[in-house]
Design a protein around this motif. Structure first.
Motif, short mmCIF file in Angstrom:
data_model
loop_
_atom_site.label_atom_id
_atom_site.label_comp_id
_atom_site.label_asym_id
_atom_site.label_seq_id
_atom_site.Cartn_x
_atom_site.Cartn_y
_atom_site.Cartn_z
N TYR A 55 0.78 -1.25 0.00
CA TYR A 55 0.05 -0.04 -0.15
C TYR A 55 0.98 1.17 -0.15
CZ TYR A 55 -3.77 3.26 1.06
OH TYR A 55 -4.93 4.00 0.99
N ARG A 206 -2.34 -3.01 -2.40
CA ARG A 206 -3.06 -2.36 -3.48
C ARG A 206 -3.23 -3.52 -4.53
NH1 ARG A 206 -3.04 3.55 -3.18
NH2 ARG A 206 -1.72 4.19 -1.71
N ASP A 260 -8.06 -2.00 -2.56
CA ASP A 260 -7.58 -2.23 -1.22
C ASP A 260 -7.73 -3.45 -0.78
OD1 ASP A 260 -6.57 0.26 -1.40
OD2 ASP A 260 -8.11 1.22 -0.04
#
Length: 353
Positions: A55, A206, A260
């Motif tokens: 992320y 991600r 996400d």
């Protein structure tokens, strides 16, 4: 349904008439199967390659030049935001800080003396004729000058102190050390292009993919998707759309989507390739025809319609394919009947029924 097209044959030549041959009175019918155009808005599923990325991921550099004095972490260590990773040493920086601090203290003393002298003159000036106005102005100017010098020297000492803080390398966020590129004694700083550490966020990932242009208008807010990874065959993970690029990439004509992924249990590895499945749907109905009704030629893709006794060849652009149906865009309407087996040999124009 089928359409029977009757072709009228031209009259025989004059020579044939002279031989007594009669023109063909019987008409040979030609039969072409057809199907209607469908104006529908079905959901469809596509499978597309994707990539799992941390992320957040950052290369940690030293802001000032120095030698590595201490290392507190190694490859694979999990760190918290603000945790000390390494300590650098730069003796000349320490000397500069001490000099700036000493200068600030001296200038502060000068300022206090000048202020005290000015305050005394102000008190004395309360008695008429005791102090000349020019002396009072000179004392005030000296006080303000020393005050400005003190503010400047204090800022210089604060700057040197801040540079010293940069000798302590800390983690920018919670994550894991994915690279350690230095050892104790190595030089680090602005002249070194190699980062000290790479820190990545592993508890949150991600899922990134590039959606082809023809599917871009089917993306909806909070769209759900599933994905699989090779390291865990047979296991499916569910995600919800978090954000899109909004505009198509000009190089590959695709729309970037990001999902996400909660990885608090550590099941997934950042950097893995994944296979994502998306369920898409257009924002409004579109035209669909049987896939076998498309006529592909060197000049383009066409469908052939029959309306009111007339055959037309209409250029179309293909969209999505769903089972035996294909989405098409062109000058067509729901009232059109489509030839299921079009051919370049079929002539267009008015046909007598």
């Amino acid at each position: 349904m089928t359409i029977t097209l009757t072709f009228l044959f031209a009259a025989c030549s004059q020579d044939e008439k002279e031989k007594g041959q009669e023109p063909n009175a019987d008409v040979k019918p030609a039969t072409y199967p057809t199907a209607p155009v469908q104006l529908i808005n079905p959901e469809y599923e596509i499978s597309i390659p994707a990539e799992l990325k941390p992320y957040e991921q950052v290369a940690v550099y030293a802001k000032v030049t120095g030698f590595v004095k201490q290392l507190h972490v190694d490859l694979g260590d999990r760190v918290r935001k603000g945790q000390l990773l390494a300590v650098l040493e730069a003796p000349e920086m320490e000397q500069q800080y001490l000099a700036d601090k000493s200068m600030a203290q001296k200038v502060h003393s000068d300022y206090l003396y000048a202020k005290q002298a000015y305050d005394r003159l102000v008190d004395a000036a309360k008695t008429a004729g005791a102090v000349a106005h020019i002396e009072l102005d000179r004392a005030k100017s000296t006080m303000e000058s020393t005050r400005s010098a003190y503010e400047a020297s204090k800022a210089g000492a604060a700057h040197a102190s801040q540079l010293q803080q940069y000798l302590r390398i800390t983690a920018p966020f919670d994550g894991v050390i994915t690279e350690r590129n230095v050892s104790v004694g190595a030089m680090a700083g602005t002249g070194v292009n190699v980062p000290l550490f790479m820190v990545a966020q592993g508890h949150r990932l991600r899922l990134t993919l590039s959606l082809p242009e023809k599917h871009a208008s089917s993306v909806k807010q909070d769209m759900q998707a599933t994905f699989t990874v090779r390291s865990q065959p047979g296991k499916t993970f569910s995600v919800v759309l978090s954000r899109t690029a909004g505009l198509l990439d000009q190089q590959n004509r695709s729309l970037t989507l990001e999902f996400d992924v909660n990885n608090s249990l550590g099941q997934l590895q950042g950097g893995e390739y994944a296979q994502a499945k998306l369920t898409l749907q257009r924002h409004s109905p579109s035209y669909w025809v049987p896939g076998k009704s498309l006529l592909n030629t060197q000049s383009g893709t066409y469908i052939m319609t029959w309306n009111a006794g007339e055959i037309r060849r209409i250029p179309v652009t293909e969209g999505v394919r769903l089972d035996s149906l294909t989405e098409v865009f062109g000058d067509i309407s729901p009232q059109d009947s489509i030839l299921l087996k079009p051919s370049a040999e079929i002539k267009v124009g008015t046909i007598i029924k």
